[in-house]
Design a protein around this motif. Structure first.
Motif, PDB file in Angstrom:
ATOM      1  N   UNK A  32       0.933  -0.765   0.161  1.00  0.00           N
ATOM      2  CA  UNK A  32       0.517   0.147  -0.016  1.00  0.00           C
ATOM      3  C   UNK A  32       0.675   1.642  -0.025  1.00  0.00           C
ATOM      4  N   UNK A  33       0.363   1.893  -0.898  1.00  0.00           N
ATOM      5  CA  UNK A  33       1.033   3.329  -0.970  1.00  0.00           C
ATOM      6  C   UNK A  33       1.425   4.012   0.842  1.00  0.00           C
ATOM      7  N   UNK A  34       0.207   4.124   1.436  1.00  0.00           N
ATOM      8  CA  UNK A  34       1.546   4.187   3.094  1.00  0.00           C
ATOM      9  C   UNK A  34       1.633   3.982   3.723  1.00  0.00           C
ATOM     10  N   UNK A  35       1.809   2.825   3.149  1.00  0.00           N
ATOM     11  CA  UNK A  35       3.454   1.710   3.901  1.00  0.00           C
ATOM     12  C   UNK A  35       4.357   1.822   3.325  1.00  0.00           C
ATOM     13  N   UNK A  36       4.438   3.300   2.618  1.00  0.00           N
ATOM     14  CA  UNK A  36       6.102   4.072   1.699  1.00  0.00           C
ATOM     15  C   UNK A  36       7.430   3.268   1.551  1.00  0.00           C
ATOM     16  N   UNK A  84      -0.382   6.932 -17.138  1.00  0.00           N
ATOM     17  CA  UNK A  84      -0.311   7.036 -16.565  1.00  0.00           C
ATOM     18  C   UNK A  84      -1.791   6.613 -15.540  1.00  0.00           C
ATOM     19  N   UNK A  85      -1.595   7.300 -14.398  1.00  0.00           N
ATOM     20  CA  UNK A  85      -3.038   6.661 -13.354  1.00  0.00           C
ATOM     21  C   UNK A  85      -3.621   7.846 -11.962  1.00  0.00           C
ATOM     22  N   UNK A  86      -3.683   8.405 -12.527  1.00  0.00           N
ATOM     23  CA  UNK A  86      -3.720   9.199 -10.371  1.00  0.00           C
ATOM     24  C   UNK A  86      -4.613   8.550  -9.620  1.00  0.00           C
ATOM     25  N   UNK A  87      -4.527   7.766  -8.575  1.00  0.00           N
ATOM     26  CA  UNK A  87      -5.501   7.340  -7.352  1.00  0.00           C
ATOM     27  C   UNK A  87      -4.964   5.979  -6.980  1.00  0.00           C
ATOM     28  N   UNK A  88      -4.034   5.955  -7.117  1.00  0.00           N
ATOM     29  CA  UNK A  88      -3.438   4.319  -7.079  1.00  0.00           C
ATOM     30  C   UNK A  88      -3.260   4.250  -5.487  1.00  0.00           C
ATOM     31  N   UNK A  89      -3.647   3.107  -4.393  1.00  0.00           N
ATOM     32  CA  UNK A  89      -3.477   2.420  -3.092  1.00  0.00           C
ATOM     33  C   UNK A  89      -2.280   1.511  -3.321  1.00  0.00           C
ATOM     34  N   UNK A  90      -2.140   1.415  -4.137  1.00  0.00           N
ATOM     35  CA  UNK A  90      -0.637  -0.087  -3.620  1.00  0.00           C
ATOM     36  C   UNK A  90      -0.436  -0.724  -5.301  1.00  0.00           C
ATOM     37  N   UNK A  91       0.842  -0.717  -4.468  1.00  0.00           N
ATOM     38  CA  UNK A  91       1.970  -1.612  -5.752  1.00  0.00           C
ATOM     39  C   UNK A  91       2.485  -2.599  -5.837  1.00  0.00           C
TER      40      UNK A  91
END
Length: 115
Positions: A32-36, A84-91
């Motif tokens: 998750x993006x929050x776990x940068x 390109x994509x905005x709003x991705x919450x995880x990689x």
């Protein structure tokens, strides 16, 4: 092909802009993006040139580039293809380090960046 937050019903696309093989069964680890910090650490282990900062991670494999920002914007660029994509919450990163994958919020678009 350029896709900036538009909808299309194409199959998964590789970084080279061609549909991926449906039979590929590679396991992916989700970050998750929050776990940068965990995402940054995992990207550093990839077999590609990776640079990161507090706000952006970039992966280069010589002819292509994948970038994700802490705000959830993802872009990929390679010869004759951009994404390109905005709003991705995880990689998601392939367990074997061979690819990065993102989905949009509705799972209508999946993008796979092969290394």
């Amino acid at each position: 092909m350029s896709d900036r937050n538009g909808r299309h019903e194409s199959k998964t696309q590789s970084a080279q802009g061609r549909p991926s093989d449906a039979g590929d069964e590679v396991a992916f680890d989700r970050f998750p993006i929050g776990e940068w910090d965990a995402l940054r650490e995992r990207v550093r282990d990839l077999d590609a040139t990776a640079t990161d900062s507090t706000d952006e991670i970039a992966v280069d494999d010589g002819t292509a580039r994948f970038v994700v920002t802490r705000e959830g914007t993802v872009s990929g660029s390679m010869p004759r293809h951009e994404f390109a994509r905005d709003g991705v919450d995880a990689v998601e990163i392939a367990a074997d380090g061979s690819a990065l994958r993102v989905h949009d919020a509705d799972d209508a678009v999946e993008y796979v960046f092969h290394l």
